[in-house]
Design a protein around this motif. Structure first.
Motif, PDB file in Angstrom:
ATOM      1  N   LEU A 109      29.059  34.436  40.766  1.00  0.00           N
ATOM      2  CA  LEU A 109      28.062  34.370  41.834  1.00  0.00           C
ATOM      3  C   LEU A 109      28.501  35.152  43.067  1.00  0.00           C
ATOM      4  N   LYS A 110      29.794  35.138  43.347  1.00  0.00           N
ATOM      5  CA  LYS A 110      30.295  35.898  44.490  1.00  0.00           C
ATOM      6  C   LYS A 110      30.085  37.392  44.286  1.00  0.00           C
ATOM      7  N   LEU A 111      30.323  37.846  43.053  1.00  0.00           N
ATOM      8  CA  LEU A 111      30.212  39.274  42.761  1.00  0.00           C
ATOM      9  C   LEU A 111      28.778  39.720  42.524  1.00  0.00           C
TER      10      LEU A 111
ATOM     11  N   GLN B 161      38.144  27.268  42.446  1.00  0.00           N
ATOM     12  CA  GLN B 161      37.126  28.193  41.988  1.00  0.00           C
ATOM     13  C   GLN B 161      37.071  28.170  40.467  1.00  0.00           C
TER      14      GLN B 161
ATOM     15  N   ARG C 187      31.838  30.619  40.026  1.00  0.00           N
ATOM     16  CA  ARG C 187      31.951  30.982  41.442  1.00  0.00           C
ATOM     17  C   ARG C 187      32.280  32.468  41.606  1.00  0.00           C
ATOM     18  N   ILE C 188      33.175  32.968  40.746  1.00  0.00           N
ATOM     19  CA  ILE C 188      33.506  34.398  40.794  1.00  0.00           C
ATOM     20  C   ILE C 188      32.268  35.229  40.483  1.00  0.00           C
TER      21      ILE C 188
ATOM     22  N   TRP D  48      35.368  42.741  37.603  1.00  0.00           N
ATOM     23  CA  TRP D  48      36.418  41.719  37.518  1.00  0.00           C
ATOM     24  C   TRP D  48      36.843  41.569  36.072  1.00  0.00           C
TER      25      TRP D  48
ATOM     26  N   GLY E  78      25.821  37.477  42.863  1.00  0.00           N
ATOM     27  CA  GLY E  78      24.825  36.504  43.303  1.00  0.00           C
ATOM     28  C   GLY E  78      23.517  37.107  43.740  1.00  0.00           C
TER      29      GLY E  78
END
Length: 241
Positions: free
Chosen positions: A232-234, A225, A229-230, A212, A236
């Motif tokens: 942890l989403k990628l 967001q 959050r980005i 990202w 986590g």
């Protein structure tokens, strides 16, 4: 204008792919945060930017030149994550030493050194030996030495480590001032809150690959967001306690 241009760069150590086809740039007058978990490839990338390591493939341009060129290196200020300074020097003597390595005139070293020592909050500890400095004080000494020769590009590896809250505020102000002067700053970190406060853009690395890259406005999206959050989403599943 790209001050740093990384094009399809890869680096492997044995069976470990440390950096995988990384493409990224840093523009003039921009702060870019280079984020990832431990072992993501951040420090390996920095070592290639500094010419300490050579990529297996791809190309790197720094300020229009090659990382290993002496003329290019003179325009870079670097602060490692853990710096080892001569413990029996004080901060003035440390800057005298580094200024000499950079070929600076003694008068310029002294004048700029005094200004930087004041700016990073070490004036009262100016005559204290570095072996008596705390971790945070050594970080501030590292910031001063990285800025001593007035570089066009700053490369910082985990610069906020060991800084107390007040020192962090002062350091953020300093970095923003440098950006406003047209300097470019590339720094690695895993502290997402600091990146959100200071970065123009952030790049997230996962197992050596860029997953990202965007501005803080893009990270915020519709307001539901943020960079954390980005991240942890990628990543986590890879974050360790």
């Amino acid at each position: 204008m790209s001050v740093v241009a990384i094009q399809s760069v890869s680096k492997r150590f044995g069976t470990q792919q440390a950096v995988d086809a990384l493409t990224l740039d840093v523009r003039q007058g921009e702060i870019v945060g280079f984020l990832g978990t431990n072992g993501a490839g951040k420090t390996t990338t920095i070592k290639m930017l500094l010419g300490f390591l050579r990529p297996d493939s791809g190309a790197i341009s720094i300020l229009g030149g090659a990382p290993e060129d002496a003329a290019t290196r003179r325009r870079i200020g670097y602060m490692p994550e853990t710096a080892y300074y001569y413990p029996y020097l004080n901060i003035h003597e440390l800057l005298d030493f580094y200024g000499g390595l950079c070929g600076m005139p003694r008068a310029a070293i002294r004048a700029r050194g005094r200004m930087l020592i004041e700016r990073v909050g070490l004036a009262e500890a100016g005559r204290r030996l570095l072996r008596h400095y705390s971790k945070g004080m050594l970080q501030r000494a590292g910031i001063a030495q990285a800025l001593l020769h007035d570089p066009d590009l700053l490369i910082l590896d985990e610069p906020f480590t060991g800084l107390d809250p007040l020192a962090r505020i002062h350091f953020r102000d300093l970095i923003r001032d440098l950006r406003d002067q047209g300097k470019s700053i590339f720094y690695s970190s895993h502290e997402l809150s600091e990146a959100e406060l200071i970065c123009d853009r952030a790049a997230i690395l996962r197992r050596g690959a860029l997953v990202w890259c965007g501005t803080m406005r893009e990270a915020a999206g519709d307001g539901r967001q943020n960079l954390e959050r980005i991240f942890l989403k990628l990543l986590g599943g890879e974050v360790q306690a």
